[in-house]
Design a protein around this motif. Structure first.
Motif: not given
Length: 184
Positions: A68, A70, A89-91, A93, A100, A137, A165, A167, A176
């Motif tokens: 984690c 954050q 913000v994303e799992p 990889e 990311h 990002s 995407d 939002n 990207y």
């Protein structure tokens, strides 16, 4: 990767630290309730402080996991009050060692280089301490300041995926950016 969890990071002007539930008022009043700040984000503007407290409770409970990442963005000398957030913000990889990153900061603090400083601190930590090989990002092209933050941190423009995407403005393009460990 060698996961370390959310460790405190110090930069020239900032302390990046774990959130606490006591940060709810600062988060709600500083950025989460501001529709201008959340305009290009994927989470809705917080309607009341209770929503912010619930989000923080979720984040705080995740800190027990070593994967984690954050952080609260806290300017030095700001009475330990956060002005924004930055996170993976994303799992992660794992097979390709990619992270990311997403971020937001209160409007009062825009255009001061603070977000770039926070992003650079997080990128250095992820590359140097965690062993990430690629950091990525993205932003809505209608929010060019976010892309400027990425470029200031050495990220390279990879391309824009059209209507890929969403939002708070609806379906959108996604520009990207990335940086590889060996490009630093």
């Amino acid at each position: 990767m060698q996961h370390k969890g959310t460790q405190t990071i110090e930069t020239e002007r900032l302390i990046l630290r774990r959130f606490t539930v006591e940060d709810a008022d600062a988060m709600y009043n500083g950025w989460a309730s501001d529709p201008e700040v959340t305009k290009f984000l994927m989470w809705p503007t917080h309607s009341d402080p209770y929503v912010t407290a619930m989000v923080l409770n979720g984040w705080v409970s995740q800190y027990q996991k070593d994967d984690c990442y954050q952080w609260a963005i806290v300017p030095k000398g700001n009475d330990d009050k956060p002005i924004g957030s930055i996170a993976v913000v994303e799992p992660l990889e794992e097979p390709i060692c990619k992270a990311h990153i997403g971020y937001c900061i209160g409007r009062k603090w825009w255009h001061m280089g603070i977000t770039s400083e926070a992003l650079k601190g997080v990128m250095d930590f992820l590359f140097d301490d965690v062993g990430v090989k690629s950091i990525q990002s993205r932003h809505d092209p209608r929010n060019p300041y976010s892309g400027a933050v990425m470029r200031r941190c050495g990220m390279k423009y990879d391309g824009t995926l059209r209507r890929s995407d969403w939002n708070n403005q609806g379906v959108c393009d996604a520009a990207y950016y990335s940086l590889l460990a060996e490009e630093r």
